[in-house]
Design a protein around this motif. Structure first.
Motif, PDB file in Angstrom:
ATOM      1  N   SER A   1      42.386  38.258  18.875  1.00 20.83           N
ATOM      2  CA  SER A   1      42.022  39.669  18.884  1.00 20.83           C
ATOM      3  C   SER A   1      40.987  40.007  17.819  1.00 20.83           C
ATOM      4  O   SER A   1      40.244  40.983  17.957  1.00 20.83           O
ATOM      5  CB  SER A   1      43.272  40.530  18.693  1.00 20.83           C
ATOM      6  N   ASP A   2      40.923  39.218  16.744  1.00 19.34           N
ATOM      7  CA  ASP A   2      39.953  39.457  15.678  1.00 19.34           C
ATOM      8  C   ASP A   2      38.615  38.779  15.928  1.00 19.34           C
ATOM      9  O   ASP A   2      37.694  38.900  15.110  1.00 19.34           O
ATOM     10  CB  ASP A   2      40.521  38.979  14.337  1.00 19.34           C
ATOM     11  N   MET A   3      38.470  38.078  17.050  1.00 16.90           N
ATOM     12  CA  MET A   3      37.249  37.323  17.327  1.00 16.90           C
ATOM     13  C   MET A   3      36.315  38.031  18.303  1.00 16.90           C
ATOM     14  O   MET A   3      35.172  37.606  18.497  1.00 16.90           O
ATOM     15  CB  MET A   3      37.604  35.950  17.908  1.00 16.90           C
ATOM     16  N   VAL A   4      36.783  39.102  18.919  1.00 21.20           N
ATOM     17  CA  VAL A   4      36.079  39.715  20.044  1.00 21.20           C
ATOM     18  C   VAL A   4      34.617  40.007  19.723  1.00 21.20           C
ATOM     19  O   VAL A   4      33.713  39.681  20.504  1.00 21.20           O
ATOM     20  CB  VAL A   4      36.797  41.008  20.479  1.00 21.20           C
ATOM     21  N   GLU A   5      34.363  40.600  18.564  1.00 20.57           N
ATOM     22  CA  GLU A   5      33.010  41.059  18.265  1.00 20.57           C
ATOM     23  C   GLU A   5      32.321  40.227  17.180  1.00 20.57           C
ATOM     24  O   GLU A   5      31.290  40.639  16.643  1.00 20.57           O
ATOM     25  CB  GLU A   5      33.046  42.536  17.881  1.00 20.57           C
ATOM     26  N   LEU A   6      32.838  39.050  16.888  1.00 22.05           N
ATOM     27  CA  LEU A   6      32.147  38.168  15.948  1.00 22.05           C
ATOM     28  C   LEU A   6      30.808  37.743  16.547  1.00 22.05           C
ATOM     29  O   LEU A   6      30.708  37.496  17.750  1.00 22.05           O
ATOM     30  CB  LEU A   6      32.999  36.944  15.648  1.00 22.05           C
TER      31      LEU A   6
END
Length: 585
Positions: free
Chosen positions: A187-192
């Motif tokens: 969930s923390d990788m979506v907009e990397l």
């Protein structure tokens, strides 16, 4: 400085490059932010009533243009895609994904997981929701390994460029192997950020070339057997669709005029107007006793596809063309790509003249037609009258889905029009799979302007499992025609065990009211709804002659009432054998 895009857009835009224009699924908290990037990536979101329907719909989307690839050059889907949430969502969908694996359908299953930190440090005292509460954060990905050909667990990869490259690799595997793949996204990788120019690197979708000496050895052996054969036979089977062998099979039939048949799952592969065509295989091996060479393309020799293996010919004169191998008589298996072998074989055959061949009659390919009395208008509808009669309803380029149970059995007697496609599930046999699959097929037809109607032949028991797919069809105003074989239960199972048992009954539903219950608007000119119940032969004839039923526009539900114990007469020997097998040691 290189231009960057969010990682999730890389995932979505790659799907678009594979001509997948829609993602199916059910929203989940771990990937809600990802959904904001679907439309900017050029894709559509199809929100399903549940994840199981989403999985079957993605499967149908991927299958939608298998038949049409040999008739048109326009892009068609190379994969289907669904997105579910971690744990509860992906497990609801895994049944459908497993079916795609068993029947070689390329589906990309995207799973939104908790953050990378939460996945690395699962707690037992303070567990994350959707886990098992025992600290095993990776357990669902481990399950997926058994029903997918490749996995990219992006939440395990720190470098986003490496994550994008890992994703690209599994997409390549999905297309080349024609199998589902599993992709997890934290969930923390979506907009990397990832470099946008990674998208300009072409995916490697073509299979490796055969070893030329091995291919020539196989082609030479097949040519020898063909030239010596006086009574050859071709059987087109269901795996020829995902293995993309259809063009080669039809060229081979055209060049050689070899008598050609199919198992049920292979219907539609060969033009049934061809003089070489004979109806689907009967329930015994009588058809092949006069054949001295049998070539089976895309073999799927399951019990349900071959009348409990009764129609499988002897191995001493049979060649099996699988995706990555050709099995020759004497159990000699050559590891070569069948499609490439067939291209080489066809090139050689153009310069070969064959001797006298036995005709279809000599091979006993046709069954003696049974004398069936013409029903009167007030007569009840029977299985033996329904399925052949539906042949007159079919048109060129129709996609026809045969649900498990009596439709799969009765569908063998249908006579298809040119450029038609049959979707059947001869090995996974999951009840309820075909209604959401029809939704996926209809979505793909719209996305890619694919011709032909989407027609589902469904049992009442199957319909009740995934009836929520009707709401998905209505929500997106998709064109689907459904014939429900309403025989008050699981008739196939009645013949196996418990003819009058309560467990083979299903609740009595008002199927013609389903569209209204699931949200269809009355008198909507942009999306016509038509529902009819037919109890007699005359009512059925009237419905089939109605232009509003046959136009394929909007949603049609035809409730066809039949006797609970009635099955096609030709299926009874196979059902009897299957019933006996249940009792054997």
């Amino acid at each position: 400085m290189p231009q960057t895009i969010p990682l999730v857009q890389h995932l979505f835009r790659r799907l678009r490059q594979l001509n997948c224009h829609s993602i199916h699924g059910v929203p989940g908290d771990f990937f809600l932010r990802a959904l904001d990037h679907i439309r900017p990536s050029g894709l559509n979101w199809i929100g399903n009533a549940n994840e199981l329907c989403a999985g079957y719909a993605a499967d149908g989307y991927a299958r939608a243009a298998s038949q049409l690839r040999r008739h048109r050059s326009a892009p068609s889907p190379l994969v289907g895609a669904l997105m579910t949430t971690y744990g509860v969502g992906e497990l609801s969908a895994i049944n459908a994904v497993a079916g795609s694996y068993s029947e070689h359908v390329p589906v990309v299953h995207l799973v939104g997981t908790p953050s990378r930190k939460a996945m690395r440090e699962p707690g037992v005292r303070r567990p994350v929701h959707h886990t098992l509460g025992d600290g095993r954060a990776e357990v669902y990905a481990e399950m997926a390994k058994h029903v997918t050909c490749a996995q990219a667990c992006l939440h395990r990869i720190k470098n986003t460029t490496e994550a994008a490259e890992a994703y690209d690799e599994v997409l390549e595997r999905a297309v080349r192997a024609s199998l589902p793949v599993y992709v997890s996204l934290g969930s923390d990788m979506v907009e990397l950020p990832v470099p946008e120019d990674l998208l300009y690197k072409p995916l490697k979708l073509e299979p490796p070339k055969n070893d030329k000496s091995a291919e020539e050895r196989v082609v030479h052996r097949i040519l020898e057997m063909l030239q010596k054969s006086h009574a050859p036979l071709i059987i087109a089977d269901g795996m020829s669709y995902p293995f993309d062998l259809q063009s080669e099979i039809n060229e081979l039939v055209s060049l050689t005029n070899i008598p050609t048949m199919s198992f049920t799952s292979g219907k539609g592969l060969v033009d049934e107007s061809s003089p070489s065509w004979s109806p689907a295989l009967p329930n015994t091996t009588d058809y092949s006793r006069g054949a001295d060479l049998v070539m089976i393309f895309g073999p799927l020799l399951s019990d349900t596809n071959t009348a409990r293996w009764a129609t499988i010919p002897a191995t001493d004169n049979t060649i099996l063309f699988d995706q990555d191998s050709v099995e020759l008589p004497g159990s000699v298996t050559e590891l070569v790509k069948s499609k490439q072998v067939l291209r080489g074989l066809i090139d050689r055959l153009k310069d070969v003249k064959f001797g006298q061949r036995a005709d279809v009659g000599v091979l006993n390919l046709t069954q003696s037609p049974q004398e069936v009395a013409v029903p009167s208008s007030s007569d009840p509808i029977t299985q033996d009258s329904l399925w052949p009669t539906l042949s007159s309803f079919l048109k060129p380029e129709d996609t026809l889905l045969l649900a498990n149970g009596t439709p799969l059995i009765g569908g063998r007697s249908l006579q298809l029009q040119p450029r038609s496609q049959v979707i059947a599930s001869p090995i996974w046999n999951a009840i309820g799979s075909m209604l959401p699959s029809a939704q996926g097929i209809a979505a793909a037809k719209r996305n890619h302007q694919l011709p032909g109607r989407t027609i589902l032949l469904e049992g009442d028991g199957s319909f009740q499992v995934t009836c929520q797919a009707i709401s998905d069809i209505i929500r997106y105003k998709l064109d689907v025609t459904v014939f429900i074989a309403n025989n008050a239960g699981y008739t196939y199972e009645r013949w196996l065990n418990g003819m009058d048992a309560e467990y083979n009954d299903v609740p009595s539903w008002r199927y013609t009211e389903a569209a209204r219950f699931f949200g269809a608007k009355d008198n909507d000119p942009s999306y016509p709804i038509l529902a009819r119940r037919v109890d007699t032969w005359g009512q059925l004839q009237d419905v089939l002659a109605d232009e509003k039923v046959g136009d394929g526009k909007g949603l049609k539900i035809i409730d066809v009432v039949m006797d609970p114990k009635d099955v096609p007469e030709a299926s009874k020997p196979g059902l009897s054998r299957a019933s006996e097998a249940l009792r054997s040691a």
